[in-house]
Design an enzyme around this catalytic site. Structure first.
Site, PDB file in Angstrom:
ATOM      1  N   LYS A  97      -3.642 -10.983   2.499  1.00  0.00           N
ATOM      2  CA  LYS A  97      -3.840  -9.978   3.563  1.00  0.00           C
ATOM      3  C   LYS A  97      -4.852 -10.557   4.539  1.00  0.00           C
ATOM      4  O   LYS A  97      -6.007 -10.814   4.167  1.00  0.00           O
ATOM      5  CB  LYS A  97      -4.374  -8.675   2.964  1.00  0.00           C
ATOM      6  N   ASP A 134       0.884 -11.067   3.870  1.00  0.00           N
ATOM      7  CA  ASP A 134       1.250  -9.650   3.799  1.00  0.00           C
ATOM      8  C   ASP A 134       1.150  -9.046   5.199  1.00  0.00           C
ATOM      9  O   ASP A 134       0.408  -9.547   6.035  1.00  0.00           O
ATOM     10  CB  ASP A 134       0.265  -8.894   2.890  1.00  0.00           C
ATOM     11  N   GLN A 163       8.264  -5.024   8.565  1.00  0.00           N
ATOM     12  CA  GLN A 163       8.325  -3.641   8.045  1.00  0.00           C
ATOM     13  C   GLN A 163       9.417  -2.864   8.770  1.00  0.00           C
ATOM     14  O   GLN A 163       9.354  -2.676   9.993  1.00  0.00           O
ATOM     15  CB  GLN A 163       6.972  -2.966   8.265  1.00  0.00           C
ATOM     16  N   ARG A 184       9.888 -11.726   4.173  1.00  0.00           N
ATOM     17  CA  ARG A 184       9.957 -10.597   3.231  1.00  0.00           C
ATOM     18  C   ARG A 184      10.211  -9.319   4.052  1.00  0.00           C
ATOM     19  O   ARG A 184       9.458  -9.019   4.977  1.00  0.00           O
ATOM     20  CB  ARG A 184       8.634 -10.468   2.479  1.00  0.00           C
ATOM     21  N   VAL A 186      10.292  -5.322   4.033  1.00  0.00           N
ATOM     22  CA  VAL A 186       9.833  -4.141   3.278  1.00  0.00           C
ATOM     23  C   VAL A 186      10.103  -2.894   4.116  1.00  0.00           C
ATOM     24  O   VAL A 186      10.351  -2.986   5.320  1.00  0.00           O
ATOM     25  CB  VAL A 186       8.310  -4.228   2.950  1.00  0.00           C
ATOM     26  N   ALA A 189       4.390   0.365   4.207  1.00  0.00           N
ATOM     27  CA  ALA A 189       3.553   1.186   3.324  1.00  0.00           C
ATOM     28  C   ALA A 189       2.444   1.924   4.071  1.00  0.00           C
ATOM     29  O   ALA A 189       1.670   2.627   3.431  1.00  0.00           O
ATOM     30  CB  ALA A 189       2.940   0.294   2.250  1.00  0.00           C
ATOM     31  N   THR A 226      12.083  -4.466  -2.349  1.00  0.00           N
ATOM     32  CA  THR A 226      12.354  -3.038  -2.481  1.00  0.00           C
ATOM     33  C   THR A 226      12.682  -2.725  -3.937  1.00  0.00           C
ATOM     34  O   THR A 226      13.132  -3.601  -4.671  1.00  0.00           O
ATOM     35  CB  THR A 226      13.539  -2.618  -1.581  1.00  0.00           C
ATOM     36  N   ARG A 289       0.415   3.273  -3.525  1.00  0.00           N
ATOM     37  CA  ARG A 289       1.457   3.421  -4.567  1.00  0.00           C
ATOM     38  C   ARG A 289       1.623   4.899  -4.925  1.00  0.00           C
ATOM     39  O   ARG A 289       2.726   5.362  -5.172  1.00  0.00           O
ATOM     40  CB  ARG A 289       1.111   2.613  -5.832  1.00  0.00           C
ATOM     41  N   ALA A 291       1.126   7.355  -2.862  1.00  0.00           N
ATOM     42  CA  ALA A 291       1.758   7.988  -1.692  1.00  0.00           C
ATOM     43  C   ALA A 291       3.266   7.775  -1.678  1.00  0.00           C
ATOM     44  O   ALA A 291       4.017   8.617  -1.185  1.00  0.00           O
ATOM     45  CB  ALA A 291       1.148   7.423  -0.406  1.00  0.00           C
TER      46      ALA A 291
HETATM   47  P1  FAD Z   1      11.569   3.798  -1.672  1.00  0.00           P
HETATM   48  O1  FAD Z   1      12.690   4.485  -0.998  1.00  0.00           O
HETATM   49  O2  FAD Z   1      10.179   4.203  -1.324  1.00  0.00           O
HETATM   50  O3  FAD Z   1      11.730   3.891  -3.240  1.00  0.00           O
HETATM   51  C1  FAD Z   1      12.953   3.632  -3.906  1.00  0.00           C
HETATM   52  C2  FAD Z   1      12.747   3.890  -5.388  1.00  0.00           C
HETATM   53  O4  FAD Z   1      11.835   2.920  -5.910  1.00  0.00           O
HETATM   54  C3  FAD Z   1      12.077   5.222  -5.695  1.00  0.00           C
HETATM   55  O5  FAD Z   1      13.027   6.260  -5.796  1.00  0.00           O
HETATM   56  C4  FAD Z   1      11.400   4.920  -7.011  1.00  0.00           C
HETATM   57  O6  FAD Z   1      12.327   4.960  -8.085  1.00  0.00           O
HETATM   58  C5  FAD Z   1      10.949   3.501  -6.845  1.00  0.00           C
HETATM   59  N1  FAD Z   1       9.573   3.428  -6.300  1.00  0.00           N
HETATM   60  C6  FAD Z   1       9.202   3.078  -5.057  1.00  0.00           C
HETATM   61  N2  FAD Z   1       7.863   3.087  -4.928  1.00  0.00           N
HETATM   62  C7  FAD Z   1       7.386   3.470  -6.119  1.00  0.00           C
HETATM   63  C8  FAD Z   1       6.078   3.673  -6.629  1.00  0.00           C
HETATM   64  N3  FAD Z   1       4.988   3.482  -5.879  1.00  0.00           N
HETATM   65  N4  FAD Z   1       5.943   4.063  -7.921  1.00  0.00           N
HETATM   66  C9  FAD Z   1       7.021   4.250  -8.713  1.00  0.00           C
HETATM   67  N5  FAD Z   1       8.294   4.068  -8.284  1.00  0.00           N
HETATM   68  C10 FAD Z   1       8.471   3.690  -7.010  1.00  0.00           C
HETATM   69  N6  FAD Z   1       4.442  -2.927   2.496  1.00  0.00           N
HETATM   70  C11 FAD Z   1       3.781  -3.315   3.613  1.00  0.00           C
HETATM   71  O7  FAD Z   1       3.579  -2.500   4.522  1.00  0.00           O
HETATM   72  N7  FAD Z   1       3.345  -4.618   3.751  1.00  0.00           N
HETATM   73  C12 FAD Z   1       3.579  -5.567   2.803  1.00  0.00           C
HETATM   74  O8  FAD Z   1       3.182  -6.730   2.970  1.00  0.00           O
HETATM   75  C13 FAD Z   1       4.281  -5.178   1.618  1.00  0.00           C
HETATM   76  N8  FAD Z   1       4.552  -6.073   0.638  1.00  0.00           N
HETATM   77  C14 FAD Z   1       5.343  -5.685  -0.421  1.00  0.00           C
HETATM   78  C15 FAD Z   1       5.744  -6.638  -1.373  1.00  0.00           C
HETATM   79  C16 FAD Z   1       6.632  -6.290  -2.366  1.00  0.00           C
HETATM   80  C17 FAD Z   1       7.065  -7.323  -3.356  1.00  0.00           C
HETATM   81  C18 FAD Z   1       7.148  -4.953  -2.428  1.00  0.00           C
HETATM   82  C19 FAD Z   1       8.161  -4.563  -3.455  1.00  0.00           C
HETATM   83  C20 FAD Z   1       6.723  -4.012  -1.525  1.00  0.00           C
HETATM   84  C21 FAD Z   1       5.813  -4.346  -0.533  1.00  0.00           C
HETATM   85  N9  FAD Z   1       5.379  -3.393   0.387  1.00  0.00           N
HETATM   86  C22 FAD Z   1       4.689  -3.804   1.507  1.00  0.00           C
HETATM   87  C23 FAD Z   1       5.579  -1.940   0.130  1.00  0.00           C
HETATM   88  C24 FAD Z   1       6.820  -1.396   0.825  1.00  0.00           C
HETATM   89  O9  FAD Z   1       6.610  -1.341   2.216  1.00  0.00           O
HETATM   90  C25 FAD Z   1       7.170   0.015   0.303  1.00  0.00           C
HETATM   91  O10 FAD Z   1       6.105   0.883   0.595  1.00  0.00           O
HETATM   92  C26 FAD Z   1       7.448   0.090  -1.180  1.00  0.00           C
HETATM   93  O11 FAD Z   1       8.163  -1.024  -1.612  1.00  0.00           O
HETATM   94  C27 FAD Z   1       8.294   1.356  -1.527  1.00  0.00           C
HETATM   95  O12 FAD Z   1       9.519   1.307  -0.895  1.00  0.00           O
HETATM   96  P2  FAD Z   1      10.923   0.968  -1.604  1.00  0.00           P
HETATM   97  O13 FAD Z   1      11.572  -0.077  -0.761  1.00  0.00           O
HETATM   98  O14 FAD Z   1      10.722   0.609  -3.007  1.00  0.00           O
HETATM   99  O15 FAD Z   1      11.795   2.256  -1.403  1.00  0.00           O
END
Ligand code: FAD
Length: 307
Positions: A97, A134, A163, A184, A186, A189, A226, A289, A291
């Protein structure tokens, strides 16, 4: 409504103190955080490397003093040498980061972060490890993409994150499409204003799908980050349509989330990378996480109630 409230809370210093000091919080935090120090995270890396690759994040963000930014840089450099000594560097990546290595410093933040990121990139290249920057909130995107471009001149394997929730991402993806960069994708978040980001989940999901197709059609190496099974199905379809074999892209998931799906994907021959956060500065990461999923808040509250 809970998600936005928790994202606001992730930047509230008073609440940070209350949550961090509660001894019971720690038990819940260990679900998402691989450990507090290098020994702990290296043990997890070793365990995971038989079925997945990893990316390591030394927790911390918004470091606003030069000494603090240097400490984070030094932590990454020493981690890289520990990974090398343990024979795990080539299957690992570091996720950095930029706000932790100087980007948030009011004067010369961009240059400071670039200098520190370059030093980490030199160490990563020396031990055969990869590095991805990140992506943080929308105010940092121009600086982070520019630093990614700069690092790739010498270290072409440096990755950037895009994002899907940001309205600008389609344009950024078009700019990067011919670069061959590791990207990557995403959903995003951070809590962002409507002027720059889609607010509805359906809009973010649609933008993610579009991003996936554009990324698979590009020269870039797609890192599909994801836990959403529908997006993973779409990524598979798009990869096939654009002739990318299983070694031409990877899926990334966070430590402690969707463990069953991670195991299933690894068994099916997909390239899976697990994102491993470690360190003691876990507050912002942990709140994001919570949120993302109201069920995590219930889990957290139950654990606190049980004591
Ligand atoms: P969602 O629609 O949110 O979730 C789909 C399903 O995944 C949910 O129904 C649930 O079953 C499961 N799930 C998702 N989140 C959670 C949780 N917290 N706890 C339990 N189950 C969950 N974001 C950034 O802004 N910048 C970054 O650099 C960044 N790097 C990332 C790197 C990786 C490897 C990953 C996986 C995510 C990263 N993120 C980052 C976070 C990302 O933006 C999302 O906020 C996060 O991945 C949740 O979205 P989702 O794609 O899983 O889909």
């Amino acid at each position: 409504m809970l998600g936005p409230t928790l994202l606001r809370a992730s930047r509230n210093e008073r609440l940070r103190g209350v949550i961090e000091r509660n001894p019971l919080t720690r038990k819940v935090v260990t679900r998402f955080v691989a450990g507090e120090d290098q020994d702990a995270v290296l043990a997890v890396v070793h365990r995971l490397h038989s079925r997945a690759t990893t990316t390591l994040d030394f927790l911390g963000e918004d470091v606003s003093d030069l000494a603090g930014a240097r400490r984070v840089r030094d932590q990454y450099v020493s981690l890289l040498y520990r990974l090398h000594e343990a024979g795990e560097a080539e299957r690992s990546e570091v996720s950095v980061k930029l706000s932790a290595v100087g980007q948030s410093i009011p004067r010369d933040g961009h240059e400071t972060a670039l200098g520190h990121a370059l030093q980490i990139a030199v160490a990563a290249a020396a031990v055969g490890c990869r590095m991805t920057l990140d992506m943080e909130d929308h105010t940092t995107v121009d600086s982070t993409l520019a630093i990614g471009d700069e690092l790739r001149r010498e270290f072409p394997l440096t990755g950037n994150v895009l994002q899907a929730n940001l309205r600008r991402t389609a344009g950024d993806l078009a700019q990067l499409a011919g670069s061959g960069a590791r990207i990557r994708l995403v959903k995003g978040a951070y809590r962002e204003p409507e002027s720059v980001a889609y607010q509805r989940k359906s809009e973010v999901d649609a933008a993610y799908r579009q991003g996936l197709h554009r990324l698979m059609a590009s020269d870039c190496y797609p890192m599909v980050a994801t836990h959403d099974p529908a997006m993973i199905r779409d990524a598979n379809d798009a990869a096939q349509r654009h002739g990318k074999g299983l070694d031409g892209w990877e899926i990334q998931m966070l430590y402690g989330i969707s463990a069953g799906l991670q195991a299933q994907l690894a068994r099916s021959g997909h390239a899976l990378r697990v994102y491993l956060p470690y360190g003691t500065d876990w507050y912002g990461y942990f709140m994001r996480r919570l949120a993302e999923r109201p069920a995590n808040v219930a889990f957290f509250l139950r654990a606190l109630a049980r004591g």
